[in-house]
Design an enzyme around this catalytic site. Sequence first.
Site, PDB file in Angstrom:
ATOM      1  N   ASP A  16       0.850  -1.184   0.000  1.00 27.23           N
ATOM      2  CA  ASP A  16       0.000   0.000   0.000  1.00 27.23           C
ATOM      3  C   ASP A  16       0.892   1.242   0.000  1.00 27.23           C
ATOM      4  OD1 ASP A  16      -1.668   2.158   0.713  1.00 27.23           O
ATOM      5  OD2 ASP A  16      -2.944   0.864   1.943  1.00 27.23           O
ATOM      6  N   ILE A  17       0.672   2.116  -0.935  1.00 22.43           N
ATOM      7  CA  ILE A  17       1.519   3.312  -1.070  1.00 22.43           C
ATOM      8  C   ILE A  17       1.474   4.169   0.188  1.00 22.43           C
ATOM      9  CG2 ILE A  17      -0.290   4.724  -2.194  1.00 22.43           C
ATOM     10  CD1 ILE A  17       3.259   4.810  -3.443  1.00 22.43           C
ATOM     11  N   GLY A  38      -9.168   4.974  -5.611  1.00 21.52           N
ATOM     12  CA  GLY A  38      -7.841   4.378  -5.810  1.00 21.52           C
ATOM     13  C   GLY A  38      -6.785   4.976  -4.900  1.00 21.52           C
ATOM     14  N   ASP A  40      -5.507   7.953  -4.887  1.00 24.66           N
ATOM     15  CA  ASP A  40      -5.838   9.299  -4.413  1.00 24.66           C
ATOM     16  C   ASP A  40      -6.739   9.251  -3.175  1.00 24.66           C
ATOM     17  OD1 ASP A  40      -5.759  12.304  -5.530  1.00 24.66           O
ATOM     18  OD2 ASP A  40      -7.685  11.885  -4.585  1.00 24.66           O
ATOM     19  N   GLY A 127      -5.189   2.201 -13.063  1.00 23.16           N
ATOM     20  CA  GLY A 127      -6.426   1.848 -12.378  1.00 23.16           C
ATOM     21  C   GLY A 127      -7.598   2.419 -13.157  1.00 23.16           C
ATOM     22  N   TYR A 129      -7.727   4.896 -14.894  1.00 21.42           N
ATOM     23  CA  TYR A 129      -7.328   5.426 -16.205  1.00 21.42           C
ATOM     24  C   TYR A 129      -6.979   4.339 -17.224  1.00 21.42           C
ATOM     25  CZ  TYR A 129      -7.449  10.336 -14.707  1.00 21.42           C
ATOM     26  OH  TYR A 129      -7.842  11.583 -14.283  1.00 21.42           O
TER      27      TYR A 129
HETATM   28  P1  ADP Z   1      -5.264   6.139 -12.139  1.00 21.04           P
HETATM   29  O1  ADP Z   1      -6.528   6.982 -12.059  1.00 21.04           O
HETATM   30  O2  ADP Z   1      -4.032   6.954 -12.447  1.00 21.04           O
HETATM   31  O3  ADP Z   1      -5.437   4.955 -13.016  1.00 21.04           O
HETATM   32  P2  ADP Z   1      -5.709   4.600  -9.661  1.00 21.04           P
HETATM   33  O4  ADP Z   1      -5.492   5.114  -8.285  1.00 21.04           O
HETATM   34  O5  ADP Z   1      -7.105   4.304 -10.097  1.00 21.04           O
HETATM   35  O6  ADP Z   1      -4.989   5.679 -10.616  1.00 21.04           O
HETATM   36  O7  ADP Z   1      -4.847   3.284  -9.883  1.00 21.04           O
HETATM   37  C1  ADP Z   1      -3.467   3.252 -10.114  1.00 21.04           C
HETATM   38  C2  ADP Z   1      -2.896   1.932  -9.663  1.00 21.04           C
HETATM   39  O8  ADP Z   1      -2.705   1.951  -8.247  1.00 21.04           O
HETATM   40  C3  ADP Z   1      -3.761   0.728  -9.947  1.00 21.04           C
HETATM   41  O9  ADP Z   1      -2.920  -0.313 -10.417  1.00 21.04           O
HETATM   42  C4  ADP Z   1      -4.372   0.388  -8.579  1.00 21.04           C
HETATM   43  O10 ADP Z   1      -4.629  -0.987  -8.430  1.00 21.04           O
HETATM   44  C5  ADP Z   1      -3.264   0.788  -7.653  1.00 21.04           C
HETATM   45  N1  ADP Z   1      -3.663   1.131  -6.268  1.00 21.04           N
HETATM   46  C6  ADP Z   1      -4.898   1.428  -5.777  1.00 21.04           C
HETATM   47  N2  ADP Z   1      -4.822   1.716  -4.448  1.00 21.04           N
HETATM   48  C7  ADP Z   1      -3.515   1.616  -4.100  1.00 21.04           C
HETATM   49  C8  ADP Z   1      -2.770   1.783  -2.876  1.00 21.04           C
HETATM   50  N3  ADP Z   1      -3.369   2.117  -1.725  1.00 21.04           N
HETATM   51  N4  ADP Z   1      -1.417   1.591  -2.918  1.00 21.04           N
HETATM   52  C9  ADP Z   1      -0.789   1.268  -4.055  1.00 21.04           C
HETATM   53  N5  ADP Z   1      -1.417   1.090  -5.228  1.00 21.04           N
HETATM   54  C10 ADP Z   1      -2.769   1.257  -5.265  1.00 21.04           C
END
Ligand code: ADP
Length: 178
Positions: A16-17, A38, A40, A127, A129
């Site tokens: 998890d980021i 996601g 954000d 995600g 996008y």
């Molecule tokens: P975007 O709108 O740029 O596509 P997203 O947040 O929808 O961004 O998704 C980007 C990537 O991050 C996806 O592969 C998603 O599975 C992943 N993701 C979602 N939540 C987390 C998190 N808490 N930590 C790390 N990666 C995440």
Amino acid sequence: MRADFGQQMIELVEGDITAQRVDAIVNAANSRLAGGGGVDGAIHRHGGPRIMQETDRLYPDGCPTGSAVVTGAGNLAAKHVIHAVGPFWSGGRRGEAELLASAYRRCLELARENDCASIAFPSLSTGAYRYPIDQAARVALGTVFDHLADAPAVQLVRFVLFSAGPFAAFAAALEELH
Ligand code: ADP
């Protein structure tokens, strides 16, 4: 998984980021910096309202696709959040690869300008996008690899992949590169 490039290292982890202890955490933002799901959603949930207050105050016009802006990190265990805007995937002929590369590049520049020794990226654009993960992984790692030398103070670039599929895609791309 790790790859050393001289004094610098690219690392892939599944996780998890928002849990990363690094100088800068990168957000997958939208161009209005308006908040979303996601990555954000997770960053604003864990980081608290201060981050959104700062983006509203400092960047009322948002941030163009392919670029990034920096704020503090609120309650997160980081010094900065870098809000990067990757492209929405619409087939690959609308400059998506260049825009995605440009977003990663700008993050590295901001990391350098803010004296960050470590930075954690999610997989931008893959995600909501819908950027295909294999292609996104090559762009992400290729861009970081090409520009690491421009940011010598950045010792660690960590990609934090949320699940096994994206991790495998990044691992394959890193192996190609290294
Ligand atoms: P975007 O709108 O740029 O596509 P997203 O947040 O929808 O961004 O998704 C980007 C990537 O991050 C996806 O592969 C998603 O599975 C992943 N993701 C979602 N939540 C987390 C998190 N808490 N930590 C790390 N990666 C995440």
